[in-house]
Scaffold this motif. Structure first.
Motif, PDB file in Angstrom:
ATOM      1  N   ILE A 102       0.831  -1.215   0.000  1.00 20.11           N
ATOM      2  CA  ILE A 102       0.000   0.000   0.000  1.00 20.11           C
ATOM      3  C   ILE A 102       0.864   1.264   0.000  1.00 20.11           C
ATOM      4  N   ASP A 103       1.963   1.251   0.757  1.00 21.64           N
ATOM      5  CA  ASP A 103       2.821   2.443   0.817  1.00 21.64           C
ATOM      6  C   ASP A 103       3.366   2.780  -0.575  1.00 21.64           C
ATOM      7  N   ASN A 104       3.786   1.736  -1.295  1.00 21.08           N
ATOM      8  CA  ASN A 104       4.278   1.956  -2.659  1.00 21.08           C
ATOM      9  C   ASN A 104       3.169   2.474  -3.569  1.00 21.08           C
ATOM     10  N   ILE A 105       1.977   1.936  -3.365  1.00 20.73           N
ATOM     11  CA  ILE A 105       0.853   2.373  -4.210  1.00 20.73           C
ATOM     12  C   ILE A 105       0.576   3.860  -3.966  1.00 20.73           C
ATOM     13  N   ILE A 106       0.535   4.238  -2.686  1.00 20.52           N
ATOM     14  CA  ILE A 106       0.254   5.645  -2.351  1.00 20.52           C
ATOM     15  C   ILE A 106       1.347   6.547  -2.939  1.00 20.52           C
ATOM     16  N   GLU A 107       2.589   6.170  -2.712  1.00 15.33           N
ATOM     17  CA  GLU A 107       3.700   6.975  -3.216  1.00 15.33           C
ATOM     18  C   GLU A 107       3.678   7.003  -4.756  1.00 15.33           C
ATOM     19  N   GLY A 108       3.432   5.834  -5.347  1.00 20.91           N
ATOM     20  CA  GLY A 108       3.429   5.732  -6.816  1.00 20.91           C
ATOM     21  C   GLY A 108       2.359   6.612  -7.441  1.00 20.91           C
ATOM     22  N   ILE A 109       1.160   6.556  -6.907  1.00 23.72           N
ATOM     23  CA  ILE A 109       0.073   7.336  -7.529  1.00 23.72           C
ATOM     24  C   ILE A 109       0.256   8.829  -7.224  1.00 23.72           C
ATOM     25  N   ASN A 110       0.835   9.159  -6.083  1.00 26.17           N
ATOM     26  CA  ASN A 110       1.156  10.570  -5.833  1.00 26.17           C
ATOM     27  C   ASN A 110       2.173  11.073  -6.865  1.00 26.17           C
ATOM     28  N   ARG A 111       3.140  10.229  -7.179  1.00 28.65           N
ATOM     29  CA  ARG A 111       4.138  10.615  -8.195  1.00 28.65           C
ATOM     30  C   ARG A 111       3.473  10.770  -9.569  1.00 28.65           C
ATOM     31  N   PHE A 112       2.551   9.867  -9.853  1.00 26.48           N
ATOM     32  CA  PHE A 112       1.834   9.918 -11.128  1.00 26.48           C
ATOM     33  C   PHE A 112       1.094  11.258 -11.238  1.00 26.48           C
ATOM     34  N   LYS A 113       0.417  11.620 -10.153  1.00 27.25           N
ATOM     35  CA  LYS A 113      -0.352  12.872 -10.128  1.00 27.25           C
ATOM     36  C   LYS A 113       0.585  14.068 -10.339  1.00 27.25           C
ATOM     37  N   LYS A 114       1.701  14.027  -9.648  1.00 29.47           N
ATOM     38  CA  LYS A 114       2.677  15.111  -9.748  1.00 29.47           C
ATOM     39  C   LYS A 114       3.181  15.241 -11.199  1.00 29.47           C
ATOM     40  N   ALA A 115       3.467  14.104 -11.814  1.00 28.52           N
ATOM     41  CA  ALA A 115       3.978  14.119 -13.188  1.00 28.52           C
ATOM     42  C   ALA A 115       2.934  14.694 -14.140  1.00 28.52           C
ATOM     43  N   LEU A 116       1.670  14.283 -13.942  1.00 29.64           N
ATOM     44  CA  LEU A 116       0.630  14.785 -14.845  1.00 29.64           C
ATOM     45  C   LEU A 116       0.451  16.299 -14.643  1.00 29.64           C
ATOM     46  N   GLU A 117       0.587  16.751 -13.400  1.00 27.98           N
ATOM     47  CA  GLU A 117       0.452  18.192 -13.144  1.00 27.98           C
ATOM     48  C   GLU A 117       1.558  18.992 -13.837  1.00 27.98           C
ATOM     49  N   MET A 118       2.722  18.382 -13.937  1.00 28.35           N
ATOM     50  CA  MET A 118       3.830  19.070 -14.661  1.00 28.35           C
ATOM     51  C   MET A 118       3.420  19.337 -16.100  1.00 28.35           C
ATOM     52  N   LEU A 119       2.611  18.430 -16.640  1.00 27.35           N
ATOM     53  CA  LEU A 119       2.264  18.522 -18.062  1.00 27.35           C
ATOM     54  C   LEU A 119       1.094  19.468 -18.328  1.00 27.35           C
ATOM     55  N   LEU A 120       0.427  19.897 -17.252  1.00 30.99           N
ATOM     56  CA  LEU A 120      -0.755  20.736 -17.476  1.00 30.99           C
ATOM     57  C   LEU A 120      -0.388  22.172 -17.847  1.00 30.99           C
TER      58      LEU A 120
END
Ligand code: PMP
Ligand code: GLU
Length: 398
Positions: free
Chosen positions: A380-398
């Protein structure tokens, strides 16, 4: 040097395996990487299975077995098929192989001739198209819709059947979409399949990883004719966290089983004797660990779905099985960040790995370029960290 065989150019390395290997290497080099690429349970093989295998080693069960697998294991599989899938198979019609992957390769080699068409609903598991091409068949990719949870409809199927169609590959629960076909849906597809007398390669490797009260149904259990024409593919890799042991099987009619056995006797002979012992006890005994792992996967599925639901710009179907989620990320294509320009799923996968240290497989590997695949077979910790990173990456692209 003379030219290599044409076959050598057809086969591409598995994209899922390649990305997982690359991410693991980066991690080993000390990079901070969250791996959501691997389609492999992170749990250890249950102790009762390991103990049985250790005992087999100590008792000297270290010699060749029959090419088809030991009688005991094949009987245990026949029992499993009766118990779990309501299917009567003679144990002689079961062939044990080096993982479900080899069972699929064996099957294709036995049923597909040069130029035969094989229907593969897309998104599909990476290996299907490569193997069909390797045996000289023609993959006929049928695109499914996210609105239908990426499930093939009878109309879509029938539209793609030609006089050359020999087989269809079905995978429920699905890698990469997590979709699960219901009895009604399989019956409807089954009617078309029966009408055109097609073989079905039914990949049921994620049978035990299923949520929300969905029940796994094998299409072979729907009618005698479908049973006769279906080759069931399954194994212990995902259900019992036994990926490295390499035990899968095919169950089919006798003629196909005999041909698969003959072929395997020339190719790999059989999977390791000790692995066969381990799989035997896995099928015979239930100590609750399969259900424990399933429950844990369901918790992780809930978490990842909750987190993805809070990310703008993506859409996805709720996975009811397996341990993948396959969001459509195409909203972020043609966007820029510094010197990055994201054209497609490969670019996005690369961007995630390079910019935020997140490994996720590009959708194009599964035939659907608008998506990206996350495996939640990690804690779960990896999932939380992973999806937070995903969100951060997508925000960079906005
Ligand atoms: N089918 C599907 C859909 C899979 O995702 C996998 C994963 N490797 C396999 C078959 C093969 O499993 P195995 O490890 O038993 O070869
Ligand atoms: N099936 C898993 C996956 O899709 C394992 C790797 C492979 O065999 O493709 O990631």
């Amino acid at each position: 040097m003379k030219q290599l065989a044409k076959r050598a150019n057809i086969i591409k390395p598995s994209a899922t395996v390649a990305l997982t290997t690359r991410a693991k290497l980066l991690k080993k080099e000390g990079k901070d990487i969250i791996i959501m690429a691997a389609g492999e349970p992170d749990f250890d093989t249950p102790d009762y299975i390991k103990e049985y295998a250790i005992d087999a080693i100590q008792k000297g069960f270290t010699k060749y077995t029959p090419a088809e697998g030991t009688v005991e294991l094949r009987m245990a599989i026949a029992e499993k098929l009766k118990r779990d899938n309501n299917l009567e198979y003679d144990w002689k019609d079961i062939v044990v192989s080096n993982g479900a992957k080899q069972a699929i390769a064996n099957t294709l080699m036995v049923i597909i001739d040069e130029g035969d068409e094989v229907i593969i609903p897309s998104p599909y598991w990476v290996t299907y198209t490569s193997l069909v091409e390797l045996v000289g068949g023609k993959p006929v990719i049928v695109k499914t819709k996210i609105e239908n949870e990426f499930k093939l409809t009878p109309e879509e199927l029938e539209k793609h059947i030609t006089p050359k169609t020999k087989a269809i590959i079905l995978n429920s629960p699905s890698n990469p979409t997590g979709s699960v076909y219901t009895l009604e849906e399989l019956k409807a597809l089954g009617e078309i399949i029966e009408k055109h007398d097609l073989f079905v390669i039914s990949d049921e490797i994620y049978e035990k990883i299923i949520y929300d009260g969905y029940k796994h149904i094998s299409i072979a259990s729907i009618s005698d004719k479908l049973k006769e024409n279906t080759i069931i593919i399954n194994g212990v890799s995902k259900s019992h966290a036994m990926t490295g042991w390499r035990v899968g099987f095919s169950a089919s009619n006798s003629e196909i089983a005999k041909k698969i056995a003959a072929l395997q006797s020339q190719l790999s002979h059989h999977t390791a004797s000790i692995s066969q012992k381990a799989a035997e006890i896995a099928f015979l005994k239930n100590d609750g660990s399969v259900e424990k792992m399933r429950k844990e996967f369901e918790k992780r599925r809930d978490k990842i779905v909750e987190m993805l639901s809070n990310i703008e710009g993506i859409k996805f179907n709720i996975p009811h099985g397996a341990f993948y989620v396959f969001p459509d990320v195409s909203y972020f294509y043609r966007k820029r960040y510094k010197n990055w320009y994201i054209k497609n799923s490969l670019d996005l996968s690369e961007f995630l790995l390079e910019k935020v240290g997140l490994a996720a497989v590009s959708g194009i590997a599964f035939g659907e370029d608008s998506c990206i695949r996350f495996s939640y077979a990690t804690n779960i910790d990896n999932i939380i960290e992973g999806i937070n990173r995903f969100k951060k990456a997508l925000e960079m692209l906005l």
